[in-house]
Write a protein that holds these residues in place. Structure first.
Motif, PDB file in Angstrom:
ATOM      1  N   LEU A  54      46.375  28.787  38.519  1.00 22.98           N
ATOM      2  CA  LEU A  54      46.246  28.499  37.094  1.00 22.98           C
ATOM      3  C   LEU A  54      44.803  28.456  36.598  1.00 22.98           C
ATOM      4  CD1 LEU A  54      48.861  25.580  36.988  1.00 22.98           C
ATOM      5  CD2 LEU A  54      49.258  28.025  36.553  1.00 22.98           C
ATOM      6  N   VAL A  55      43.842  28.445  37.519  1.00 25.42           N
ATOM      7  CA  VAL A  55      42.444  28.301  37.122  1.00 25.42           C
ATOM      8  C   VAL A  55      41.748  29.657  37.056  1.00 25.42           C
ATOM      9  CG1 VAL A  55      42.360  26.000  38.164  1.00 25.42           C
ATOM     10  CG2 VAL A  55      41.508  27.970  39.460  1.00 25.42           C
ATOM     11  N   ASP A  56      40.604  29.676  36.361  1.00 21.70           N
ATOM     12  CA  ASP A  56      39.796  30.891  36.265  1.00 21.70           C
ATOM     13  C   ASP A  56      38.656  30.911  37.265  1.00 21.70           C
ATOM     14  OD1 ASP A  56      41.263  31.947  34.077  1.00 21.70           O
ATOM     15  OD2 ASP A  56      40.187  30.606  32.729  1.00 21.70           O
ATOM     16  N   LEU A  96      40.328  32.768  47.818  1.00 25.54           N
ATOM     17  CA  LEU A  96      40.446  34.211  48.071  1.00 25.54           C
ATOM     18  C   LEU A  96      41.894  34.659  47.970  1.00 25.54           C
ATOM     19  CD1 LEU A  96      37.974  34.710  51.038  1.00 25.54           C
ATOM     20  CD2 LEU A  96      37.723  35.576  48.704  1.00 25.54           C
ATOM     21  N   HIS A  97      42.805  33.872  48.528  1.00 32.98           N
ATOM     22  CA  HIS A  97      44.233  34.185  48.491  1.00 32.98           C
ATOM     23  C   HIS A  97      44.712  34.390  47.049  1.00 32.98           C
ATOM     24  CE1 HIS A  97      48.453  33.877  49.881  1.00 32.98           C
ATOM     25  NE2 HIS A  97      48.646  33.177  48.774  1.00 32.98           N
ATOM     26  N   PHE A  98      44.196  33.565  46.142  1.00 32.23           N
ATOM     27  CA  PHE A  98      44.600  33.657  44.738  1.00 32.23           C
ATOM     28  C   PHE A  98      43.615  34.462  43.887  1.00 32.23           C
ATOM     29  CE2 PHE A  98      46.890  29.815  46.152  1.00 32.23           C
ATOM     30  CZ  PHE A  98      48.176  30.243  45.864  1.00 32.23           C
ATOM     31  N   GLY A  99      42.599  35.049  44.521  1.00 33.41           N
ATOM     32  CA  GLY A  99      41.674  35.927  43.810  1.00 33.41           C
ATOM     33  C   GLY A  99      40.791  35.224  42.795  1.00 33.41           C
ATOM     34  N   LYS A 100      40.244  34.079  43.163  1.00 29.86           N
ATOM     35  CA  LYS A 100      39.435  33.294  42.238  1.00 29.86           C
ATOM     36  C   LYS A 100      37.963  33.294  42.645  1.00 29.86           C
ATOM     37  CE  LYS A 100      43.205  32.192  40.174  1.00 29.86           C
ATOM     38  NZ  LYS A 100      43.537  32.700  38.862  1.00 29.86           N
ATOM     39  N   THR A 143      33.858  41.120  34.598  1.00 30.77           N
ATOM     40  CA  THR A 143      35.210  41.701  34.660  1.00 30.77           C
ATOM     41  C   THR A 143      35.425  42.537  35.922  1.00 30.77           C
ATOM     42  OG1 THR A 143      34.495  43.542  33.262  1.00 30.77           O
ATOM     43  CG2 THR A 143      35.565  41.686  32.162  1.00 30.77           C
ATOM     44  N   ALA A 144      34.374  43.189  36.414  1.00 34.54           N
ATOM     45  CA  ALA A 144      34.515  43.976  37.653  1.00 34.54           C
ATOM     46  C   ALA A 144      34.806  43.050  38.830  1.00 34.54           C
ATOM     47  CB  ALA A 144      33.263  44.802  37.912  1.00 34.54           C
ATOM     48  N   LEU A 145      34.129  41.914  38.895  1.00 29.08           N
ATOM     49  CA  LEU A 145      34.374  40.954  39.958  1.00 29.08           C
ATOM     50  C   LEU A 145      35.792  40.414  39.861  1.00 29.08           C
ATOM     51  CD1 LEU A 145      33.616  39.073  42.293  1.00 29.08           C
ATOM     52  CD2 LEU A 145      32.670  37.496  40.585  1.00 29.08           C
ATOM     53  N   ARG A 146      36.234  40.082  38.683  1.00 32.71           N
ATOM     54  CA  ARG A 146      37.579  39.531  38.515  1.00 32.71           C
ATOM     55  C   ARG A 146      38.626  40.561  38.964  1.00 32.71           C
ATOM     56  NH1 ARG A 146      37.533  34.829  36.755  1.00 32.71           N
ATOM     57  NH2 ARG A 146      39.613  34.698  35.896  1.00 32.71           N
ATOM     58  N   ARG A 147      38.394  41.821  38.653  1.00 32.49           N
ATOM     59  CA  ARG A 147      39.309  42.892  39.081  1.00 32.49           C
ATOM     60  C   ARG A 147      39.296  43.006  40.612  1.00 32.49           C
ATOM     61  NH1 ARG A 147      38.039  46.052  35.378  1.00 32.49           N
ATOM     62  NH2 ARG A 147      36.159  46.892  36.333  1.00 32.49           N
ATOM     63  N   THR A 148      38.115  42.980  41.207  1.00 32.26           N
ATOM     64  CA  THR A 148      37.989  43.057  42.667  1.00 32.26           C
ATOM     65  C   THR A 148      38.697  41.881  43.332  1.00 32.26           C
ATOM     66  OG1 THR A 148      35.900  44.250  42.547  1.00 32.26           O
ATOM     67  CG2 THR A 148      36.347  43.040  44.588  1.00 32.26           C
ATOM     68  N   LEU A 149      38.483  40.677  42.815  1.00 31.44           N
ATOM     69  CA  LEU A 149      39.120  39.504  43.415  1.00 31.44           C
ATOM     70  C   LEU A 149      40.630  39.507  43.214  1.00 31.44           C
ATOM     71  CD1 LEU A 149      36.484  36.759  42.653  1.00 31.44           C
ATOM     72  CD2 LEU A 149      37.303  37.459  44.908  1.00 31.44           C
ATOM     73  N   THR A 150      41.089  40.004  42.087  1.00 39.38           N
ATOM     74  CA  THR A 150      42.532  40.121  41.867  1.00 39.38           C
ATOM     75  C   THR A 150      43.141  41.067  42.903  1.00 39.38           C
ATOM     76  OG1 THR A 150      42.343  39.640  39.508  1.00 39.38           O
ATOM     77  CG2 THR A 150      44.309  40.846  40.212  1.00 39.38           C
ATOM     78  N   GLU A 151      42.474  42.186  43.149  1.00 39.29           N
ATOM     79  CA  GLU A 151      42.951  43.145  44.149  1.00 39.29           C
ATOM     80  C   GLU A 151      42.880  42.544  45.557  1.00 39.29           C
ATOM     81  OE1 GLU A 151      40.568  46.637  43.571  1.00 39.29           O
ATOM     82  OE2 GLU A 151      41.438  47.019  41.586  1.00 39.29           O
ATOM     83  N   THR A 152      41.790  41.862  45.855  1.00 41.08           N
ATOM     84  CA  THR A 152      41.624  41.227  47.165  1.00 41.08           C
ATOM     85  C   THR A 152      42.717  40.202  47.400  1.00 41.08           C
ATOM     86  OG1 THR A 152      39.236  41.581  47.132  1.00 41.08           O
ATOM     87  CG2 THR A 152      40.051  39.851  48.596  1.00 41.08           C
ATOM     88  N   GLY A 164      45.650  40.069  46.016  1.00 38.38           N
ATOM     89  CA  GLY A 164      46.923  40.779  46.179  1.00 38.38           C
ATOM     90  C   GLY A 164      47.080  41.352  47.574  1.00 38.38           C
ATOM     91  N   THR A 165      46.003  41.901  48.109  1.00 41.06           N
ATOM     92  CA  THR A 165      46.035  42.442  49.472  1.00 41.06           C
ATOM     93  C   THR A 165      46.300  41.333  50.484  1.00 41.06           C
ATOM     94  OG1 THR A 165      44.512  44.216  48.881  1.00 41.06           O
ATOM     95  CG2 THR A 165      44.690  43.670  51.222  1.00 41.06           C
ATOM     96  N   ILE A 166      45.615  40.217  50.329  1.00 42.99           N
ATOM     97  CA  ILE A 166      45.813  39.084  51.243  1.00 42.99           C
ATOM     98  C   ILE A 166      47.248  38.582  51.184  1.00 42.99           C
ATOM     99  CG2 ILE A 166      45.188  36.666  51.667  1.00 42.99           C
ATOM    100  CD1 ILE A 166      42.304  37.481  50.751  1.00 42.99           C
ATOM    101  N   ARG A 167      47.773  38.407  49.980  1.00 45.92           N
ATOM    102  CA  ARG A 167      49.148  37.899  49.843  1.00 45.92           C
ATOM    103  C   ARG A 167      50.177  38.890  50.387  1.00 45.92           C
ATOM    104  NH1 ARG A 167      46.777  36.668  45.093  1.00 45.92           N
ATOM    105  NH2 ARG A 167      47.939  38.251  43.936  1.00 45.92           N
ATOM    106  N   ALA A 168      49.917  40.178  50.241  1.00 38.51           N
ATOM    107  CA  ALA A 168      50.857  41.198  50.722  1.00 38.51           C
ATOM    108  C   ALA A 168      50.931  41.244  52.242  1.00 38.51           C
ATOM    109  CB  ALA A 168      50.461  42.571  50.180  1.00 38.51           C
TER     110      ALA A 168
END
Length: 112
Positions: A11-13, A28-32, A80-89, A91-95
């Motif tokens: 829930l946090v940014d 990292l798991h949640f891409g923050k 925004t590039a970092l946020r996109r990278t962390l979101t992808e990271t 997602g990869t970790i959770r998958a």
């Protein structure tokens, strides 16, 4: 009052942490992105790695200024590039479903 960190993190940014193993891996798991204020042991290494990777900002917990903290917050939330990278990271970790993978490896090792 106690609250599960893994329920709050999605829930946090941004995460402000001393950089312990649990919070660092959960962020990292949640891409923050993280602001890390290490105090001892593993926290220094985790803070350094997150700073080197660009996933966070390391600040000296005893000497940072208000402007350094505000600058780190603004930088991490505005990247925004970092946020996109962390979101992808994240997602990869959770998958990878590390919990199931680890449990399978333990069962195989125990079975011998």
């Amino acid at each position: 009052m106690w609250c599960s960190q893994t329920r709050i993190l999605p829930l946090v940014d941004l995460v402000i942490t001393h950089g312990g193993n649990n919070t660092t891996t959960e962020a990292l798991h949640f891409g923050k992105p993280m602001i890390l204020l290490p105090l001892f042991w593993d926290q220094h290494d985790n803070a350094q790695r997150m700073a080197e990777l660009g996933y966070g900002v390391r600040l000296d917990p005893y000497r940072f200024t208000d402007s350094q903290l505000h600058g780190a917050i603004d930088r991490l939330l505005g990247d925004t590039a970092l946020r996109r990278t962390l979101t992808e990271t994240g997602g990869t970790i959770r998958a990878r479903d590390g919990l199931l993978t680890a449990a399978d490896l333990i069962e195989r090792a125990a079975a011998g």
